[in-house]
Structure formats: structure tokens, C-alpha cells
Motif scaffolding. Structure first.
Motif, PDB file in Angstrom:
ATOM      1  N   CYS A 151     -12.132   1.328  17.976  1.00  0.00           N
ATOM      2  CA  CYS A 151     -11.114   0.318  17.656  1.00  0.00           C
ATOM      3  C   CYS A 151     -10.666  -0.469  18.878  1.00  0.00           C
ATOM      4  O   CYS A 151     -10.741  -1.685  18.894  1.00  0.00           O
ATOM      5  CB  CYS A 151      -9.926   1.026  17.019  1.00  0.00           C
ATOM      6  SG  CYS A 151      -8.491   0.012  16.788  1.00  0.00           S
ATOM      7  N   LYS A 163       0.828  -1.210   0.000  1.00  0.00           N
ATOM      8  CA  LYS A 163       0.000   0.000   0.000  1.00  0.00           C
ATOM      9  C   LYS A 163       0.862   1.260   0.000  1.00  0.00           C
ATOM     10  O   LYS A 163       0.656   2.177  -0.788  1.00  0.00           O
ATOM     11  CB  LYS A 163      -0.905   0.025   1.250  1.00  0.00           C
ATOM     12  CG  LYS A 163      -1.851  -1.139   1.359  1.00  0.00           C
ATOM     13  CD  LYS A 163      -2.729  -1.034   2.595  1.00  0.00           C
ATOM     14  CE  LYS A 163      -2.009  -1.233   3.914  1.00  0.00           C
ATOM     15  NZ  LYS A 163      -1.337  -2.524   4.111  1.00  0.00           N
ATOM     16  N   SER A 195      -1.828  -7.094   8.842  1.00  0.00           N
ATOM     17  CA  SER A 195      -2.015  -5.873   9.629  1.00  0.00           C
ATOM     18  C   SER A 195      -0.807  -5.488  10.473  1.00  0.00           C
ATOM     19  O   SER A 195      -0.853  -4.487  11.186  1.00  0.00           O
ATOM     20  CB  SER A 195      -3.237  -6.019  10.537  1.00  0.00           C
ATOM     21  OG  SER A 195      -3.025  -7.069  11.435  1.00  0.00           O
ATOM     22  N   LEU A 222     -11.017 -21.472  16.792  1.00  0.00           N
ATOM     23  CA  LEU A 222     -12.116 -21.329  17.756  1.00  0.00           C
ATOM     24  C   LEU A 222     -13.258 -20.492  17.163  1.00  0.00           C
ATOM     25  O   LEU A 222     -13.077 -19.789  16.165  1.00  0.00           O
ATOM     26  CB  LEU A 222     -11.602 -20.718  19.059  1.00  0.00           C
ATOM     27  CG  LEU A 222     -11.405 -19.208  19.173  1.00  0.00           C
ATOM     28  CD1 LEU A 222     -10.820 -18.885  20.535  1.00  0.00           C
ATOM     29  CD2 LEU A 222     -10.575 -18.615  18.082  1.00  0.00           C
ATOM     30  N   GLY A 262      -5.521 -14.053  17.543  1.00  0.00           N
ATOM     31  CA  GLY A 262      -6.483 -13.113  16.968  1.00  0.00           C
ATOM     32  C   GLY A 262      -5.795 -11.979  16.254  1.00  0.00           C
ATOM     33  O   GLY A 262      -6.202 -10.820  16.381  1.00  0.00           O
ATOM     34  N   ASP A 290     -12.509 -16.357  23.130  1.00  0.00           N
ATOM     35  CA  ASP A 290     -11.097 -16.370  23.551  1.00  0.00           C
ATOM     36  C   ASP A 290     -10.917 -16.461  25.061  1.00  0.00           C
ATOM     37  O   ASP A 290     -10.005 -17.128  25.542  1.00  0.00           O
ATOM     38  CB  ASP A 290     -10.383 -15.119  23.010  1.00  0.00           C
ATOM     39  CG  ASP A 290     -10.466 -15.062  21.511  1.00  0.00           C
ATOM     40  OD1 ASP A 290      -9.628 -15.678  20.853  1.00  0.00           O
ATOM     41  OD2 ASP A 290     -11.418 -14.445  20.992  1.00  0.00           O
ATOM     42  N   ASN A 303      -8.256   0.266   6.712  1.00  0.00           N
ATOM     43  CA  ASN A 303      -9.621   0.696   6.994  1.00  0.00           C
ATOM     44  C   ASN A 303     -10.211   1.159   5.653  1.00  0.00           C
ATOM     45  O   ASN A 303     -10.231   0.370   4.723  1.00  0.00           O
ATOM     46  CB  ASN A 303      -9.641   1.738   8.104  1.00  0.00           C
ATOM     47  CG  ASN A 303      -9.029   1.178   9.388  1.00  0.00           C
ATOM     48  OD1 ASN A 303      -9.260   0.007   9.690  1.00  0.00           O
ATOM     49  ND2 ASN A 303      -8.271   1.952  10.115  1.00  0.00           N
ATOM     50  N   GLY A 309     -15.230 -14.742  19.499  1.00  0.00           N
ATOM     51  CA  GLY A 309     -15.748 -14.276  20.789  1.00  0.00           C
ATOM     52  C   GLY A 309     -15.619 -15.272  21.921  1.00  0.00           C
ATOM     53  O   GLY A 309     -16.225 -15.079  22.980  1.00  0.00           O
ATOM     54  N   TYR A 348      -6.210  -6.276  18.293  1.00  0.00           N
ATOM     55  CA  TYR A 348      -7.566  -5.847  18.614  1.00  0.00           C
ATOM     56  C   TYR A 348      -8.658  -6.708  17.978  1.00  0.00           C
ATOM     57  O   TYR A 348      -9.838  -6.465  18.184  1.00  0.00           O
ATOM     58  CB  TYR A 348      -7.723  -4.362  18.289  1.00  0.00           C
ATOM     59  CG  TYR A 348      -6.847  -3.536  19.205  1.00  0.00           C
ATOM     60  CD1 TYR A 348      -7.192  -3.387  20.544  1.00  0.00           C
ATOM     61  CD2 TYR A 348      -5.656  -2.986  18.766  1.00  0.00           C
ATOM     62  CE1 TYR A 348      -6.379  -2.674  21.420  1.00  0.00           C
ATOM     63  CE2 TYR A 348      -4.833  -2.271  19.641  1.00  0.00           C
ATOM     64  CZ  TYR A 348      -5.204  -2.115  20.963  1.00  0.00           C
ATOM     65  OH  TYR A 348      -4.395  -1.426  21.826  1.00  0.00           O
ATOM     66  N   GLY A 349      -8.252  -7.745  17.219  1.00  0.00           N
ATOM     67  CA  GLY A 349      -9.234  -8.650  16.594  1.00  0.00           C
ATOM     68  C   GLY A 349     -10.127  -9.326  17.625  1.00  0.00           C
ATOM     69  O   GLY A 349     -11.265  -9.675  17.324  1.00  0.00           O
ATOM     70  N   PRO A 390     -10.534 -17.724  14.162  1.00  0.00           N
ATOM     71  CA  PRO A 390     -11.628 -18.489  13.543  1.00  0.00           C
ATOM     72  C   PRO A 390     -11.377 -18.784  12.066  1.00  0.00           C
ATOM     73  O   PRO A 390     -11.970 -19.712  11.524  1.00  0.00           O
ATOM     74  CB  PRO A 390     -12.860 -17.594  13.697  1.00  0.00           C
ATOM     75  CG  PRO A 390     -12.455 -16.434  14.502  1.00  0.00           C
ATOM     76  CD  PRO A 390     -10.972 -16.418  14.638  1.00  0.00           C
TER      77      PRO A 390
HETATM   78  N1  LIG Z   1      -3.593  -4.060   5.815  1.00  0.00           N
HETATM   79  C1  LIG Z   1      -4.208  -3.519   6.870  1.00  0.00           C
HETATM   80  N2  LIG Z   1      -3.547  -3.389   8.038  1.00  0.00           N
HETATM   81  C2  LIG Z   1      -4.176  -2.850   9.110  1.00  0.00           C
HETATM   82  C3  LIG Z   1      -5.509  -2.400   9.045  1.00  0.00           C
HETATM   83  C4  LIG Z   1      -6.171  -2.524   7.787  1.00  0.00           C
HETATM   84  O1  LIG Z   1      -7.333  -2.129   7.629  1.00  0.00           O
HETATM   85  N3  LIG Z   1      -5.505  -3.099   6.748  1.00  0.00           N
HETATM   86  N4  LIG Z   1      -6.124  -1.847  10.131  1.00  0.00           N
HETATM   87  C5  LIG Z   1      -5.286  -1.344  11.203  1.00  0.00           C
HETATM   88  C6  LIG Z   1      -6.082  -1.186  12.419  1.00  0.00           C
HETATM   89  S1  LIG Z   1      -7.039   0.211  12.566  1.00  0.00           S
HETATM   90  C7  LIG Z   1      -6.078  -2.072  13.401  1.00  0.00           C
HETATM   91  S2  LIG Z   1      -7.017  -1.798  14.790  1.00  0.00           S
HETATM   92  C8  LIG Z   1      -5.221  -3.250  13.342  1.00  0.00           C
HETATM   93  C9  LIG Z   1      -6.003  -4.497  13.637  1.00  0.00           C
HETATM   94  O2  LIG Z   1      -5.099  -5.516  13.764  1.00  0.00           O
HETATM   95  P1  LIG Z   1      -5.586  -6.943  14.222  1.00  0.00           P
HETATM   96  O3  LIG Z   1      -6.462  -6.820  15.400  1.00  0.00           O
HETATM   97  O4  LIG Z   1      -4.402  -7.802  14.317  1.00  0.00           O
HETATM   98  O5  LIG Z   1      -6.516  -7.296  13.022  1.00  0.00           O
HETATM   99  P2  LIG Z   1      -6.428  -8.438  11.965  1.00  0.00           P
HETATM  100  O6  LIG Z   1      -5.123  -8.526  11.299  1.00  0.00           O
HETATM  101  O7  LIG Z   1      -7.644  -8.404  11.146  1.00  0.00           O
HETATM  102  O8  LIG Z   1      -6.484  -9.703  12.830  1.00  0.00           O
HETATM  103  C10 LIG Z   1      -7.642 -10.000  13.432  1.00  0.00           C
HETATM  104  C11 LIG Z   1      -7.797 -11.485  13.249  1.00  0.00           C
HETATM  105  O9  LIG Z   1      -8.675 -11.839  14.260  1.00  0.00           O
HETATM  106  C12 LIG Z   1      -9.517 -12.830  13.773  1.00  0.00           C
HETATM  107  N5  LIG Z   1     -10.667 -12.794  14.653  1.00  0.00           N
HETATM  108  C13 LIG Z   1     -11.854 -12.212  14.491  1.00  0.00           C
HETATM  109  N6  LIG Z   1     -12.620 -12.433  15.572  1.00  0.00           N
HETATM  110  C14 LIG Z   1     -11.875 -13.169  16.426  1.00  0.00           C
HETATM  111  C15 LIG Z   1     -12.114 -13.718  17.723  1.00  0.00           C
HETATM  112  O10 LIG Z   1     -13.160 -13.550  18.317  1.00  0.00           O
HETATM  113  N7  LIG Z   1     -11.097 -14.418  18.296  1.00  0.00           N
HETATM  114  C16 LIG Z   1      -9.906 -14.617  17.667  1.00  0.00           C
HETATM  115  N8  LIG Z   1      -8.976 -15.321  18.296  1.00  0.00           N
HETATM  116  N9  LIG Z   1      -9.672 -14.118  16.450  1.00  0.00           N
HETATM  117  C17 LIG Z   1     -10.641 -13.389  15.846  1.00  0.00           C
HETATM  118  C18 LIG Z   1      -9.765 -12.468  12.344  1.00  0.00           C
HETATM  119  O11 LIG Z   1     -10.104 -13.613  11.588  1.00  0.00           O
HETATM  120  C19 LIG Z   1      -8.419 -11.879  11.930  1.00  0.00           C
HETATM  121  O12 LIG Z   1      -7.617 -12.837  11.296  1.00  0.00           O
HETATM  122  O13 LIG Z   1      -4.646  -3.439  12.063  1.00  0.00           O
HETATM  123  C20 LIG Z   1      -4.123  -2.285  11.479  1.00  0.00           C
HETATM  124  N10 LIG Z   1      -3.476  -2.708  10.266  1.00  0.00           N
END
Ligand SMILES: Nc1nc2c(c(=O)[nH]1)N[C@H]1C(S)=C(S)[C@@H](COP(=O)(O)OP(=O)(O)OC[C@H]3O[C@@H](n4cnc5c(=O)[nH]c(N)nc54)[C@H](O)[C@@H]3O)O[C@H]1N2
Ligand SMILES: Nc1nc2c(c(=O)[nH]1)N[C@H]1C(S)=C(S)[C@@H](COP(=O)(O)OP(=O)(O)OC[C@H]3O[C@@H](n4cnc5c(=O)[nH]c(N)nc54)[C@H](O)[C@@H]3O)O[C@H]1N2
Ligand SMILES: [Mo]
Length: 704
Positions: free
Chosen positions: A149, A56, A188, A226, A182, A231, A588, A229, A305-306, A211
Motif C-alpha cells: 500500500c 459501509k 476514502s 494530469l 491524488g 505528479d 479493499n 504517474g 497513497y493514490g 487523472p
Molecule cells: N471506500 C474506501 N475507502 C478506502 C479504501 C477503499 O478500498 N474503499 N481503501 C483504503 C486504503 S487501504 C487506502 S491505502 C486509502 C487510499 O486512499 P487514497 O490514496 O486517497 O485513494 P483514493 O481515494 O482512491 O484516491 C486516489 C485517487 O488518486 C487518483 N490517481 C490515481 N493515479 C494517480 C496519479 O498518478 N496521480 C494523481 N494525482 N492521482 C492519481 C485516482 O483517480 C483516485 O481518485 O483509502 C482507504 N479508504
């Protein structure tokens, strides 16, 4: 007050910082020629960036020079909403009409009817929150609770650990076991992933708890798939086994934790069989995970934060972050848990934001995750919305309500952005923002331990202004005479940190400005809590938290089930759990208007398991309707066993107006809040899916 960019030489390089809301906060080398950005590369001399960028940002000139960049202030002519038309006006006219309107609203209703709406579209300390906050504080506008977030997880983590501090990410290369809990690091948190790969080369075992079988999961040794929700149940099951099989560090527990006996009792109520049933796992998966965790050293848990986007999101981070104190994993530099590094920085928020300018009693607070509801129902009504650094029509939950609210004819809306976003379509006045390459800023990070300076590389495009300058000019228009409204961006950078803090020893604003970046003065290769010393009230890792008890919450970790599953009638009508994590090529909604990245992501899609697809007559690559009582959006079905039965996944966050049906996944997400921190519950969302040609299928009604 905007400093002119340096006089362009033939070709020169400028140090920049990626300002997007991402843990990596990369150091950029920007090549400029003739006042134009030619190329952006990862800075090689910045350890966390190590010369590497995500795709990006590697193509950043395309964002800067996107033909749709807003270059002049605009006033809407004709109706609000998609297709809105605007005419060019001068800054003079724009500032005058904003000041007049805000003054009138403050006089006729109250300043509290004016709501600023911003998040981390720009994560620089100046861009994120400085002159803007001063302006709204002085105005007496409503306060905004920025919950969209991380607020749930941050509070849960703080209850246990005391602050957003974890293991030093650089140390993770020496871990022998890494739980990616998560988080889809390849997408990300790419620069952390590099370190994880190095750990793997050195023999570490990687276990993903997610998941979905994501791109990151593909590269792990094991996948615990899993249910979303669940965890905290899994973590409690691990605790149960650790306690039952005595895989504990008794000495660490005795000296550095609070409330073990109570936690022990709680964890004993979560035997692996019960936990497996809750999480949709096999009992052996829970047992084996606990044994691996209790026997391998060093052990690092990387979470993010996932897992904080369901009803029990706060509790999830709280519970997971208890684990390393039970096994003494904190003793190792490569052990412990990491949610965010942001708590390491001595940011001087009071100086930047000046909350002392607020009237007393303090104005009301609006929770940004309920903006749809509040635009329609808040009392006193919201009369003005001032949006910057955010795109609420696309990113806030329950978009149907957000759209109805922001479409109100009597609402005065100002949007400051680089592009005409979905939100901008509802603006009365639309103002052009600079990119970070056109302004000065100073940065912390939530994924490493460095401070950085973003130098302007080029002059502002058109008449675009940085957030700081916009609010500086508006303050003057409003007649705010406090000296702080004349602070330059350089002044603000100097005020951003408490330079006397030992973590900044040897640093000053001048030195940082000259050097470009510096690591916090924290010992390398060290473990932050090897000898305890947690920044909690007790100084210990708090298994039992008075802070939570005082807030009327359970002082102990527990499992809080996703809100929507608890409602069996709802679950019968909408049996699929939808999660909507970020797409790799979008940040985002940023980059989601780039032809290059739209082509990469193809079109909005939803992953559905073959079994769930078959029972619904859904065929691969066909458009489906995803719906619940809140609304509906369309996406291309991708039939895949990357999701488990009962779970569906649609990556986010698409622009509504660039999606075939003019909507996105937030049509179906909920405005209910998390257990802690008033956070959004994007992934606590039951839906049904039907093939689109089927007509008004299932039990659902059409969207409003
Ligand atoms: N390329 C890219 N990078 C980003 C972002 C983006 O939009 N694009 N956004 C940025 C922002 S604002 C943030 S906050 C961070 C977020 O960063 P992360 O929180 O690491 O977000 P993700 O990489 O989506 O990883 C979340 C993972 O959690 C899994 N997941 C969903 N629900 C659950 C659950 O209940 N339990 C568990 N164990 N896993 C779950 C999803 O399948 C996903 O693979 O990333 C940042 N980086
Ligand atoms: N369904 C679903 N919804 C989600 C999420 C999810 O996982 N699923 N993730 C949530 C999360 S974690 C987050 S953080 C939010 C993010 O939501 P937002 O913060 O709204 O998202 P961004 O796209 O990062 O940034 C918003 C806007 O800021 C603008 N911008 C960038 N720099 C500047 C600047 O210097 N000045 C001004 N005035 N504007 C600027 C960008 O052009 C962009 O339009 O979305 C949330 N929404
Ligand atoms: Mo986020």
C-alpha cells in the motif's frame, strides 16, 4: 485467554473502533441487546468521527451476521481453488495439524520456507501485528516486507519531512487553498472531506489533481487532470515557476531547508512547457497552479497513497512534499502537507512484535507485492503460507501468478479470516476469525491524532478467535515457552505504546481504557514545522537527502516516468493507462461480499473516454475485455468523459469468484516495484480494451 464479553443487559452501548484500513479510524457506538449487535453509530463525542459513519460501517451488523461468516475451523477436502470444499474439524485438530506441519517443514527445509502473509484487514495494533509477529519471529519464519500500500510514498515523504507527520487535519478548515492531490476524499477519507467542506464554506478554493473526475473532483473549484504517474513533474514545474517568479519564502528556506541550490538547479530543468507536455496539461494550468500556490495563504496539500502506485511513486511523494517549505506554507497551522498522521504516535513496536525473538542471522525477507513470483520461484522455495488480515489472491498484483503459485500442490496454506475469500479457496486449513466487535484492541490512526480503545461488544461468533488468541494457542502448541506468549490482550494493549512519551502525557492504558479515546497531547491549532524542527537527520526539510544518496538513489527530487510508458513497443500494443482505485462501497476486498454493497456497485466496470470507446467499437454498458501480456479480465464499459483519453479506470477490489468472469483487475497489474520502499505499482499498467464479442482481438494473447 479470550475474555468473555460482558454479561448482556437488556440493551447497552459499547465503545468500538472501526478497524478497517482507512485514514478515518472512526469511533463507534455499538448498541447491543441480548448479546447481539443491534446498531452501530458514529460516536458523537469523538471529534474526528462527529457522529457520522460511512455507509459501509453504518450497516455493520450485516457484516457481523453475514450468513457466510466462518464459525468453525475447516479442513479442505478435494482440490484447491474456486469451489473448494471444506469439512468441519475441531480447534484441537486444526492446531495440532498446523503445529506438526510447520515443525516438519522447519526440520526438513528451514523455517524460512514458512511465510506469514498479512496486511491491514484489521488495523488495530493488536490485530495488525502483535502476538502473530512474536510467533513468526520465534519460529524463524521468513520476514514479510509489507509493501502493498504505502511503503513507497512513506519512504519518499520520510526522505523530505522525516516522518509521517503533516498538518493537523482539524486545522484545514482555515485553509484558503486546498490541493487534493491524488485522493478521492469522499470515497476514502470521508471525515476529512467534512472539514474540507467547512473550509470551502469559509471561502477556501479547492483544486483537485487527479487523472479522473471523481465524486470529490465534482465538488472542487478546479480540476487538474494530469496523466497518471506524472505528479513529480507537475510539482517540479510548480517549483520552477515559484523560483522564476520569486514566490519563495527565503527566510524559511534559509533556516529550515537543506539543499535549496541543488533543488533550484533541478527545478529549472522543468519549465512549465516541458511539464505540461509530460503531464498532458496546458502550460497555463501549470503556471496558474503555481501562482495560486505561491500567493494564497494558508495553503494545505492533502495527498494520500493514490500517487505512490507507479514506478516513481516514492519520488512523487518526496517531490510534492518539498513544496510547502519553498513557500513557507508550514508557518500556518492550516498550511503544509499531509500524507499520514501515523508518525505522531509513540507505538512501541519492539514490545508488541518482539523482533529480538528472531534467530541470528535474521531470516530472509519476502516482499508481499511479489508474492506471485516468489511462490513460483523463490529459493529456497516457499513451503508454507500463513495468511491472515489479507486476501492476496484478490489484492496482490499479477493475480495469474499468485493463483498459479498458491495452487501448488506441495504448498501448505493456512488462512485465517471471517469469510471464505478467494484466498481461502486455496487453504489446507481455514480458520474462523472474530470481527473487532468480538475482541479488545487499541488503535492509532493515519488520518487524525486520537488514540482509541475498541471494547468487545459481543462474544465471539461460533468458535471464531482473534488473531492474538490464535497465535497464543499456536505458540503453546509449538512449545514456545517465552513469557511473552502468555500476555493477555490487556497486557498487549498496555505494551502497545510508550506511555512515558510526552505526546501521551497524562495518559495511561487504564485511563484510556476508562475514557475510550484521547487526543495525542499535541497543541491544538498549531503548525508542526512553523519553526522548522523536522524529524530528519539534519532537522531541516531535506530537498537533498543523504539517506537516499546512501541507498543509491537520486538525492534530489526528479520525475520518474511510469515504467510501462517508457517501453514504446509495449505502449503501442497496450495504449491505455489503467488505474484501479477503491470503490466507495468496498474497503479493499472487505464488504465486497455484501449483497447490499454489491448491489450498489452493480458489477465490475471500466470507465473509458468516448473517443477511446469509438475507435474500438465499444458500446456503453457492454462487457469488454481488458488485457495485456499478463492477463485479462472482463468488465462493463461505462463510456464517460470522467476519464481523459488514454486513461481508463476500473474501481477495485472485486472478489474474483463474485465477478462474472471469475477474475478481477489484478489479472493485468504488474509485480514490478516502485523506486523506493519496494512498493507495488498497481497504477503503472498499460492495457488494451476490446469489445468481448470481437473474439481474440488486438495484439494480445489470451490469458494464461
Ligand atoms: N471506500 C474506501 N475507502 C478506502 C479504501 C477503499 O478500498 N474503499 N481503501 C483504503 C486504503 S487501504 C487506502 S491505502 C486509502 C487510499 O486512499 P487514497 O490514496 O486517497 O485513494 P483514493 O481515494 O482512491 O484516491 C486516489 C485517487 O488518486 C487518483 N490517481 C490515481 N493515479 C494517480 C496519479 O498518478 N496521480 C494523481 N494525482 N492521482 C492519481 C485516482 O483517480 C483516485 O481518485 O483509502 C482507504 N479508504
Ligand atoms: N488493483 C488494485 N489492487 C490493490 C489496490 C488498488 O488500489 N488497486 N489497493 C492496494 C492496497 S492500498 C491495499 S492496502 C491492499 C489491501 O489488501 P488486503 O489487506 O488484503 O485487503 P482487505 O480487504 O482490507 O483485508 C483482507 C482480509 O482481512 C480480513 N480480516 C479483517 N479483520 C480480520 C481479523 O481480525 N483477523 C483476520 N485473520 N482477518 C481479518 C478481511 O475479512 C479480509 O478478507 O490491496 C491492494 N491492492
Ligand atoms: Mo492501502
Amino acid at each position: 485467554m479470550v475474555k468473555p464479553a460482558p454479561k448482556p443487559a437488556a440493551t447497552h452501548r459499547v465503545r468500538g473502533v472501526c478497524p478497517h484500513d482507512c485514514p478515518d479510524t472512526c469511533a463507534l457506538t455499538v448498541t447491543v441487546s441480548d448479546g447481539r449487535v443491534l446498531k452501530v453509530a458514529g460516536a458523537a463525542d469523538h471529534a474526528p468521527t462527529a457522529g457520522v459513519l460511512c455507509t459501509k460501517v453504518a450497516f455493520y451488523p450485516e457484516r457481523i451476521y453475514h450468513p457466510d461468516r466462518l464459525l468453525h475451523p475447516l479442513r479442505r477436502v478435494g482440490p484447491k481453488g474456486p469451489g473448494a470444499r471444506f469439512e468441519r474439524i475441531s480447534w484441537e485438530e486444526a492446531l495440532t495439524s498446523i503445529a506438526e506441519r510447520l515443525r516438519r517443514i522447519a526440520a526438513e527445509s528451514s523455517a524460512e520456507s514458512i511465510v506469514p502473509y498479512s496486511y491491514a484487514g484489521n488495523s488495530g495494533l493488536l490485530g495488525y501485528g502483535s502476538m502473530d509477529r512474536r510467533f513468526f519471529h520465534r519460529l524463524g519464519a521468513a520476514q514479510l516486507d509489507r509493501t502493498i500500500c504505502a511503503s513507497a510514498g512513506a519512504m519518499g515523504y520520510r526522505a523530505t519531512i522525516g516522518a509521517s507527520i503533516g498538518f493537523d487535519p482539524e486545522n484545514v478548515v482555515d485553509a484558503r487553498l486546498i490541493l487534493l492531490w491524488g485522493t478521492n476524499s469522499i470515497v476514502s477519507n470521508l471525515h476529512f472531506w467534512r472539514l474540507v467542506q467547512e473550509a470551502k464554506r469559509r471561502g477556501a478554493r479547492l483544486i483537485a489533481i487527479d487523472p479522473c473526475r471523481t465524486a470529490s473532483v465534482d465538488k472542487c473549484d478546479q480540476h487538474i487532470a494530469l496523466l497518471p504517474g506524472t505528479d513529480s513533474a507537475l510539482a517540479l514545474g510548480m517549483m520552477h515557476v515559484l523560483i522564476r517568479d520569486d514566490l519563495l519564502d527565503h527566510d524559511y528556506i534559509l533556516h529550515h531547508t537543506l539543499g535549496f541550490e541543488a533543488l533550484r538547479e533541478r527545478a529549472l530543468a522543468y519549465p512549465p512547457e516541458r511539464v505540461a507536455a509530460i503531464c498532458g496539461l496546458h502550460t497555463a494550468e501549470v503556471e496558474n497552479l503555481a501562482h495560486a500556490y505561491g500567493t494564497i495563504r494558508p495553503t494545505a496539500i492533502r495527498t494520500n497513497y493514490g500517487i505512490n502506485r507507479t514506478a516513481g511513486g516514492g519520488m512523487a511523494l518526496r517531490t510534492v512534499s518539498c513544496l510547502p517549505a519553498l513557500t513557507g506554507a508550514w508557518r500556518d497551522p492550516a498550511g503544509g502537507v499531509l500524507l499520514s498522521t501515523s508518525g505522531n504516535y509513540p507505538v512501541n513496536e519492539a514490545a508488541l512484535e518482539r523482533p529480538d525473538l528472531m534467530p541470528k542471522p535474521a531470516p530472509r525477507t519476502i516482499n508481499m507485492s511479489r508474492i506471485g513470483h516468489d511462490l513460483l520461484h523463490a529459493q529456497p522455495p516457499i513451503k508454507a503460507l500463513f495468511v491472515y488480515n489479507s486476501n492476496p489472491v484478490a489484492v496482490a498484483p499479477q493475480a495469474g501468478e499468485v493463483v498459479r503459485g498458491i495452487a501448488r500442490d506441495d504448498l501448505f496454506t493456512v488462512v485465517h479470516d471471517l469469510f471464505q475469500t478467494d484466498t481461502a479457496d486455496y487453504a489446507d486449513l481455514l480458520l474462523p476469525a472474530t470481527s473487532h466487535m468480538e475482541q479488545l484492541d487499541i488503535h492509532k490512526s493515519y488520518g487524525h491524532l486520537h488514540l482509541q480503545v475498541n471494547q468487545p461488544a459481543i462474544a465471539p461468533l461460533g468458535e471464531a478467535l482473534p488473531n492474538t488468541e490464535l497465535f497464543r494457542r499456536l505458540a503453546r502448541r509449538m512449545g514456545f515457552s517465552e513469557a511473552c506468549f502468555t500476555d493477555s490482550d490487556d497486557d498487549l494493549c498496555r505494551q502497545a505504546f510508550d506511555w512515558d512519551d510526552p505526546r501521551l502525557a497524562g495518559l495511561s492504558w487504564e485511563k484510556l481504557k476508562a475514557d475510550g479515546h484521547a487526543r495525542l497531547n499535541l497543541p491544538r491549532g498549531a503548525a508542526p514545522f512553523a519553526q522548522g524542527g523536522f524529524p530528519t537527520p539534519s532537522g531541516k526539510c531535506e530537498f537533498s537527502s543523504d539517506m537516499l544518496a546512501r541507498a543509491g538513489l537520486d538525492p534530489l527530487p526528479d520525475f520518474i516516468a511510469p515504467r510501462e510508458w517508457r517501453q514504446s513497443a509495449l505502449a503501442a500494443r497496450f495504449p491505455l493507462a489503467l488505474i484501479t482505485p477503491p470503490a466507495r462501497n468496498f474497503l479493499n476486498t472487505s464488504f465486497a461480499n455484501s449483497p447490499r454493497f454489491l448491489a450498489q456497485e452493480k458489477s465490475p466496470s471500466v470507465l473509458i473516454h468516448p473517443v477511446d470507446a469509438a475507435t474500438r467499437g465499444i458500446t456503453d454498458d457492454h462487457t469488454v475485455r481488458i488485457f495485456n501480456e499478463r492477463g485479462e479480465f472482463h468488465a462493463r464499459a461505462v463510456i464517460s468523459d470522467r476519464v481523459r483519453p488514454g486513461v481508463v479506470m476500473a474501481t477495485s477490489i472485486w472478489w474474483r469468484k463474485l465477478s462474472p468472469d471469475g477474475r478481477n483487475c489484478n489479472e493485468v497489474t504488474s509485480q514490478e516495484l516502485t523506486d523506493m520502499g519496494g512498493g507495488a505499482t498497481f497504477y503503472d499498467c498499460l492495457v488494451e480494451i476490446a469489445s468481448r464479442d470481437e473474439g481474440p482481438g488486438g495484439a494480445a494473447t489470451s490469458p494464461a
